[in-house]
Design a protein around this motif. Structure first.
Motif, short mmCIF file in Angstrom:
data_model
loop_
_atom_site.label_atom_id
_atom_site.label_comp_id
_atom_site.label_asym_id
_atom_site.label_seq_id
_atom_site.Cartn_x
_atom_site.Cartn_y
_atom_site.Cartn_z
N UNK A 1 0.85 -1.20 0.00
CA UNK A 1 0.00 0.00 0.00
C UNK A 1 0.89 1.25 0.00
N UNK A 2 0.62 2.13 -0.94
CA UNK A 2 1.39 3.39 -1.01
C UNK A 2 0.45 4.56 -0.73
N UNK A 3 0.76 5.30 0.31
CA UNK A 3 0.04 6.54 0.59
C UNK A 3 0.97 7.69 0.23
N UNK A 4 0.55 8.49 -0.74
CA UNK A 4 1.40 9.58 -1.24
C UNK A 4 0.83 10.91 -0.74
N UNK A 5 1.68 11.69 -0.11
CA UNK A 5 1.23 12.98 0.42
C UNK A 5 2.10 14.10 -0.17
N UNK A 6 1.81 14.48 -1.44
CA UNK A 6 2.61 15.54 -2.07
C UNK A 6 2.33 16.88 -1.41
N UNK A 7 3.31 17.75 -1.48
CA UNK A 7 3.22 19.01 -0.76
C UNK A 7 3.08 20.19 -1.72
N UNK A 8 2.02 20.97 -1.50
CA UNK A 8 1.75 22.13 -2.36
C UNK A 8 2.88 23.15 -2.29
N UNK A 9 3.64 23.13 -1.19
CA UNK A 9 4.75 24.07 -1.04
C UNK A 9 5.92 23.72 -1.97
N UNK A 10 5.90 22.48 -2.50
CA UNK A 10 6.96 22.02 -3.41
C UNK A 10 6.30 21.42 -4.65
N UNK A 11 5.60 22.24 -5.44
CA UNK A 11 4.78 21.70 -6.52
C UNK A 11 5.56 20.97 -7.61
N UNK B 1 4.19 8.39 -9.87
CA UNK B 1 3.06 8.41 -10.80
C UNK B 1 1.89 7.54 -10.37
N UNK B 2 2.07 6.77 -9.28
CA UNK B 2 0.99 5.88 -8.83
C UNK B 2 0.97 5.88 -7.31
N UNK B 3 -0.19 5.52 -6.76
CA UNK B 3 -0.32 5.34 -5.31
C UNK B 3 -1.66 4.65 -5.08
N UNK B 4 -1.85 4.13 -3.89
CA UNK B 4 -3.18 3.63 -3.53
C UNK B 4 -4.05 4.79 -3.08
N UNK C 1 -3.23 23.03 -6.89
CA UNK C 1 -2.19 21.99 -6.81
C UNK C 1 -2.84 20.61 -6.90
N UNK C 2 -3.99 20.43 -6.23
CA UNK C 2 -4.67 19.13 -6.24
C UNK C 2 -5.06 18.71 -7.65
N UNK C 3 -5.49 19.65 -8.47
CA UNK C 3 -5.86 19.29 -9.84
C UNK C 3 -4.63 18.78 -10.60
N UNK C 4 -3.51 19.41 -10.35
CA UNK C 4 -2.26 18.99 -10.99
C UNK C 4 -1.84 17.60 -10.48
N UNK C 5 -2.01 17.38 -9.17
CA UNK C 5 -1.66 16.09 -8.58
C UNK C 5 -2.50 14.99 -9.20
N UNK C 6 -3.77 15.27 -9.39
CA UNK C 6 -4.69 14.26 -9.93
C UNK C 6 -4.26 13.85 -11.35
N UNK C 7 -3.69 14.78 -12.11
CA UNK C 7 -3.22 14.45 -13.46
C UNK C 7 -1.91 13.67 -13.43
N UNK C 8 -1.17 13.81 -12.33
CA UNK C 8 0.17 13.20 -12.25
C UNK C 8 0.14 11.83 -11.57
N UNK D 1 -1.79 8.52 -10.37
CA UNK D 1 -2.95 7.64 -10.50
C UNK D 1 -3.18 6.93 -9.17
N UNK D 2 -4.35 7.12 -8.57
CA UNK D 2 -4.65 6.52 -7.27
C UNK D 2 -6.12 6.14 -7.20
N UNK D 3 -6.47 5.34 -6.20
CA UNK D 3 -7.87 4.96 -6.01
C UNK D 3 -8.61 6.04 -5.23
N UNK D 4 -7.96 6.57 -4.20
CA UNK D 4 -8.62 7.56 -3.34
C UNK D 4 -7.78 8.83 -3.24
#
Ligand code: SF4
Length: 195
Positions: free
Chosen positions: A110-120, A126-129, A143-150, A152-155
């Motif tokens: 299981x990969x939980x990815x927590x990208x940071x808007x302060x470091x866009x 490219x993938x996570x659960x 930033x979230x819209x950009x993350x969603x394009x980058x 691929x995750x389930x949630x």
């Protein structure tokens, strides 16, 4: 080689899809980012070799392990550790800020990815659960819209930002109001006061 660690402890996962799951947390020292609101002490407290980590895990009841930090992808020897944990039959999850697409991330459960808007521009994964973004300001929605394009995750989750002990739900709600397909992930461990 030895792994630089902050702590190893058993608790419940406090956030995201696995909220409430009993797990052993291995917190690695060090991080490659410096988020202004970070409340995690990432200084090394002790170091253990691979066999010592496995021996430590046998003290706990849970057969689920979360590799966290700091940022676990900056630690050396992670492929060997993940392989050993899988051999021992552990369910293995990782919490990462998404700045690495290291091959060993494909071998955890299981990969939980927590990208940071302060470091866009730091996002490499490219993938996570699941993806969790901290709502440190309302503009995080862009930033979230950009993350969603980058990624691929389930949630996809928005987490409230905690500053000086206060959870900022208002900003999290405002960010969610600008997005489709994202949900709130509260940090239950902070709300209920467990580790
Ligand atoms: S990525 Fe996580 S551990 Fe690193 S500075 Fe940001 S909040 Fe802290």
């Amino acid at each position: 080689m030895k792994y630089a660690l902050v702590e190893i402890f058993e608790s419940l996962q406090g956030e995201g899809r696995n909220m409430g799951r009993p797990c052993v947390f291995i917190r690695f020292a060090g991080c490659n980012l410096s988020c202004p609101w970070c409340d995690t002490d990432v200084r090394e407290r002790f170091s253990l070799g691979l066999e010592d980590i496995l021996a430590e895990l046998r003290r706990f009841k849970s057969r689920s392990v979360i590799l966290t930090g700091g940022e676990p992808t900056v630690a050396e020897g992670m492929p060997e550790l993940v392989a050993a944990l899988k051999r021992e039959g552990f369910w293995v999850a990782v919490e990462t800020n998404g700045t690495s697409n290291a091959p060993w991330l494909s071998f955890v459960d299981y990969v939980a990815c927590s990208p940071k808007a302060e470091y866009p521009d730091s996002l490499r994964l490219g993938f996570a659960d699941e993806v969790r973004v901290v709502a440190s300001s309302e503009s995080v929605a862009y930033f979230c819209r950009r993350v969603r394009q980058t990624v691929s995750a389930t949630d996809y989750y928005i987490s409230p930002c905690e500053r000086d002990g206060n959870m900022d739900f208002a900003t999290a709600k405002a960010v969610l109001g600008k997005l489709d397909g994202w949900s709130l992930s509260v940090q239950l461990h902070k709300l209920l006061g467990f580790r």
